[in-house]
Design a protein around this motif. Structure first.
Motif, PDB file in Angstrom:
ATOM      1  N   PHE A 263       0.905  -1.376   0.122  1.00 25.63           N
ATOM      2  CA  PHE A 263      -0.068  -0.072  -0.035  1.00 25.63           C
ATOM      3  C   PHE A 263       0.721   1.393  -0.096  1.00 25.63           C
ATOM      4  N   GLN A 264       1.725   1.291   0.892  1.00 24.40           N
ATOM      5  CA  GLN A 264       2.732   2.402   0.860  1.00 24.40           C
ATOM      6  C   GLN A 264       3.400   2.608  -0.541  1.00 24.40           C
ATOM      7  N   GLN A 265       3.999   1.696  -1.272  1.00 22.82           N
ATOM      8  CA  GLN A 265       4.390   1.800  -2.380  1.00 22.82           C
ATOM      9  C   GLN A 265       3.214   2.454  -3.564  1.00 22.82           C
ATOM     10  N   ALA A 266       2.201   1.831  -3.497  1.00 20.75           N
ATOM     11  CA  ALA A 266       0.990   2.203  -4.403  1.00 20.75           C
ATOM     12  C   ALA A 266       0.518   3.481  -4.198  1.00 20.75           C
ATOM     13  N   LEU A 267       0.546   3.851  -3.027  1.00 19.47           N
ATOM     14  CA  LEU A 267       0.181   5.225  -2.543  1.00 19.47           C
ATOM     15  C   LEU A 267       1.238   6.655  -2.832  1.00 19.47           C
ATOM     16  N   SER A 268       2.452   5.952  -2.716  1.00 20.64           N
ATOM     17  CA  SER A 268       3.577   7.017  -3.068  1.00 20.64           C
ATOM     18  C   SER A 268       3.360   7.901  -4.007  1.00 20.64           C
ATOM     19  N   GLY A 269       3.608   9.277  -3.850  1.00 21.08           N
ATOM     20  CA  GLY A 269       3.408  10.268  -5.156  1.00 21.08           C
ATOM     21  C   GLY A 269       2.051  10.536  -5.546  1.00 21.08           C
ATOM     22  N   ARG A 270       1.048   9.890  -4.818  1.00 25.75           N
ATOM     23  CA  ARG A 270      -0.354  10.256  -5.441  1.00 25.75           C
ATOM     24  C   ARG A 270      -0.929  11.074  -3.978  1.00 25.75           C
ATOM     25  N   ASN A 271      -2.310  11.655  -4.588  1.00 25.49           N
ATOM     26  CA  ASN A 271      -2.875  12.331  -3.925  1.00 25.49           C
ATOM     27  C   ASN A 271      -4.001  11.632  -3.305  1.00 25.49           C
ATOM     28  N   ILE A 272      -3.648  10.360  -2.563  1.00 24.92           N
ATOM     29  CA  ILE A 272      -4.609   9.722  -2.123  1.00 24.92           C
ATOM     30  C   ILE A 272      -3.845   9.176  -0.883  1.00 24.92           C
ATOM     31  N   LYS A 273      -4.778   9.186   0.488  1.00 28.01           N
ATOM     32  CA  LYS A 273      -4.151   8.951   1.633  1.00 28.01           C
ATOM     33  C   LYS A 273      -5.331   7.761   2.107  1.00 28.01           C
ATOM     34  N   LEU A 274      -4.633   6.884   3.198  1.00 27.13           N
ATOM     35  CA  LEU A 274      -5.155   5.781   3.829  1.00 27.13           C
ATOM     36  C   LEU A 274      -6.425   6.632   4.502  1.00 27.13           C
ATOM     37  N   SER A 275      -7.719   6.003   4.478  1.00 26.02           N
ATOM     38  CA  SER A 275      -8.682   6.708   5.183  1.00 26.02           C
ATOM     39  C   SER A 275      -8.774   5.968   6.240  1.00 26.02           C
TER      40      SER A 275
ATOM     41  N   GLY B 237      -1.687   2.216  11.970  1.00 29.92           N
ATOM     42  CA  GLY B 237      -0.857   3.375  12.403  1.00 29.92           C
ATOM     43  C   GLY B 237       0.106   3.567  11.602  1.00 29.92           C
ATOM     44  N   GLU B 238       1.014   2.445  11.022  1.00 34.93           N
ATOM     45  CA  GLU B 238       2.208   2.447  10.182  1.00 34.93           C
ATOM     46  C   GLU B 238       1.771   3.305   8.983  1.00 34.93           C
ATOM     47  N   LEU B 239       0.293   2.949   8.440  1.00 33.10           N
ATOM     48  CA  LEU B 239      -0.184   3.470   7.104  1.00 33.10           C
ATOM     49  C   LEU B 239      -0.912   4.997   7.235  1.00 33.10           C
ATOM     50  N   GLY B 240      -0.755   5.312   8.544  1.00 31.25           N
ATOM     51  CA  GLY B 240      -1.375   6.893   8.893  1.00 31.25           C
ATOM     52  C   GLY B 240      -2.985   6.709   8.754  1.00 31.25           C
ATOM     53  N   SER B 241      -3.452   5.433   8.815  1.00 31.02           N
ATOM     54  CA  SER B 241      -5.094   5.704   8.842  1.00 31.02           C
ATOM     55  C   SER B 241      -5.770   6.307  10.158  1.00 31.02           C
ATOM     56  N   THR B 242      -6.872   6.872   9.789  1.00 24.26           N
ATOM     57  CA  THR B 242      -7.811   7.565  10.781  1.00 24.26           C
ATOM     58  C   THR B 242      -8.416   6.652  11.798  1.00 24.26           C
ATOM     59  N   GLY B 243      -8.356   5.204  11.519  1.00 22.73           N
ATOM     60  CA  GLY B 243      -8.909   4.253  12.589  1.00 22.73           C
ATOM     61  C   GLY B 243      -9.053   2.934  12.002  1.00 22.73           C
ATOM     62  N   VAL B 244      -9.372   1.965  12.684  1.00 26.39           N
ATOM     63  CA  VAL B 244     -10.022   0.732  12.462  1.00 26.39           C
ATOM     64  C   VAL B 244     -11.213   0.775  12.786  1.00 26.39           C
ATOM     65  N   ILE B 245     -12.341   0.052  11.641  1.00 25.90           N
ATOM     66  CA  ILE B 245     -13.755  -0.030  12.247  1.00 25.90           C
ATOM     67  C   ILE B 245     -14.040  -1.235  12.739  1.00 25.90           C
ATOM     68  N   MET B 246     -14.947  -1.319  13.635  1.00 21.94           N
ATOM     69  CA  MET B 246     -15.231  -2.414  14.227  1.00 21.94           C
ATOM     70  C   MET B 246     -16.716  -2.561  14.639  1.00 21.94           C
ATOM     71  N   VAL B 247     -17.253  -3.766  14.706  1.00 23.20           N
ATOM     72  CA  VAL B 247     -18.630  -4.018  15.230  1.00 23.20           C
ATOM     73  C   VAL B 247     -18.625  -4.703  16.496  1.00 23.20           C
ATOM     74  N   PRO B 248     -19.275  -4.239  17.443  1.00 20.90           N
ATOM     75  CA  PRO B 248     -19.059  -5.278  18.817  1.00 20.90           C
ATOM     76  C   PRO B 248     -19.663  -6.857  18.565  1.00 20.90           C
ATOM     77  N   VAL B 249     -20.823  -6.862  17.946  1.00 20.17           N
ATOM     78  CA  VAL B 249     -21.012  -8.295  17.773  1.00 20.17           C
ATOM     79  C   VAL B 249     -22.337  -8.300  16.631  1.00 20.17           C
TER      80      VAL B 249
END
Ligand code: MG
Length: 295
Positions: A77-89, A122-134
């Motif tokens: 992902f880091q390689q594919a996003l490098s130099g692009r105007n797209i970030k990990l959401s 965190g390494e990818l600079g994401s805003t967070g990890v989505i989860m559902v309790p159950v």
């Protein structure tokens, strides 16, 4: 009677007031941009790079991959996003087990896999990890009691603090009652964030699941800037591309809340399509941009 100097001063003050009032007016209008994000297979294309090219051409600035196997995909992902105007959401789930599992082994599987995903997020600079309790289909789960809610808040606190150490967050996603009766509304998720007492615990709204809400506007406002970290979007009849369900696909009230909150995060597509993807995705982006303008 005014002297020439006073008249000049008055004229100059008046023109300053005029120019200030138009400049100040501009400043008062919230100019929150609509930051759109796609999941891995939203855009057409045979490879990540082809999909990212398509996204960049459309002005899509966020990418939301699934969390499964994320630690092994960080470099890709880091390689594919490098130099692009797209970030990990955000990162969409991908863990094993679930947090409200009754079986300690299933809970332990959740703890281990979720923490691996958080660290990679965190390494990818994401805003967070989505989860559902159950989910409804996950059993056996802890009963829907006050003790379970207290337990969930304690567990979310630990997870939130772990996420903060990795410069990211965990994001609770409410679902509609057919998928998860436990957590259905954005305000309830926000209350769990508050009671978890960790700045690393956030929540989101998904326009598809928000059929549970009486008001899109009120739902987002209840979460507010403090807790609202992500938004999912889909058509509102069949969960396909926004616009494919015609009149049903109205997001204006929700968007109005996001603009008033000066929402700084992403609105991310989570949907399929019944049509030709190149056309339906492009039309959906146009529709959302025009409704954002209206809001
Ligand atoms: Mg969703």
């Amino acid at each position: 009677m005014l002297g020439a100097a006073s008249v000049a001063l008055t004229t100059s003050s008046a023109s300053m007031l005029t120019s200030c009032s138009s400049a100040c007016k501009k400043e008062q209008i919230p100019s929150t941009p609509l930051r759109l994000s796609f999941q891995e297979h939203t855009a057409p294309g045979d490879s990540l790079n082809e999909r990212f090219d398509f996204m960049e051409n459309l002005g899509i600035v966020g990418f939301e991959p699934g969390g499964r196997n994320l630690a092994n995909r960080v470099g890709e992902f880091q390689q594919a996003l490098s130099g692009r105007n797209i970030k990990l959401s955000a990162i969409c789930a991908g863990f094993g087990g679930f947090i409200l599992a009754e079986d300690p082994k299933v809970k332990a599987e959740f703890d281990a896999t979720m923490r691996d995903i958080i660290a990679a997020a965190g390494e990818l600079g994401s805003t967070g990890v989505i989860m559902v309790p159950v989910f409804n289909w996950q059993a056996p789960s802890l009963p829907h009691t006050l003790d379970t809610r207290q337990y969930l808040c304690e567990q979310m606190h630990e997870l939130g603090e772990y996420a903060l150490k990795h410069n990211t967050t965990v994001i609770l996603e409410p679902l509609n009652r057919k998928e998860a009766h436990y957590l259905r509304q954005v305000a309830d998720a926000a209350a769990i964030c508050r009671d978890s007492k960790s700045a690393g615990v956030k929540c989101m709204g998904d326009f598809w699941h928000m059929q549970e809400e009486t008001s899109d506007y009120a739902a987002f406002m209840a979460a507010g800037k403090e807790y609202l970290q992500h938004v999912h979007v889909a058509s509102r009849g069949r969960r396909i591309m926004p616009g494919e369900d015609g009149e049903l696909d109205n997001y204006v009230e929700g968007f109005r809340a996001l603009k008033q909150l000066e929402y700084p995060h992403y609105v991310s597509f989570e949907c399929g399509t019944k049509g030709d993807r190149t056309q339906t995705v492009t039309a959906a982006v146009e529709l959302l941009r025009s409704q954002w303008e209206q809001a």
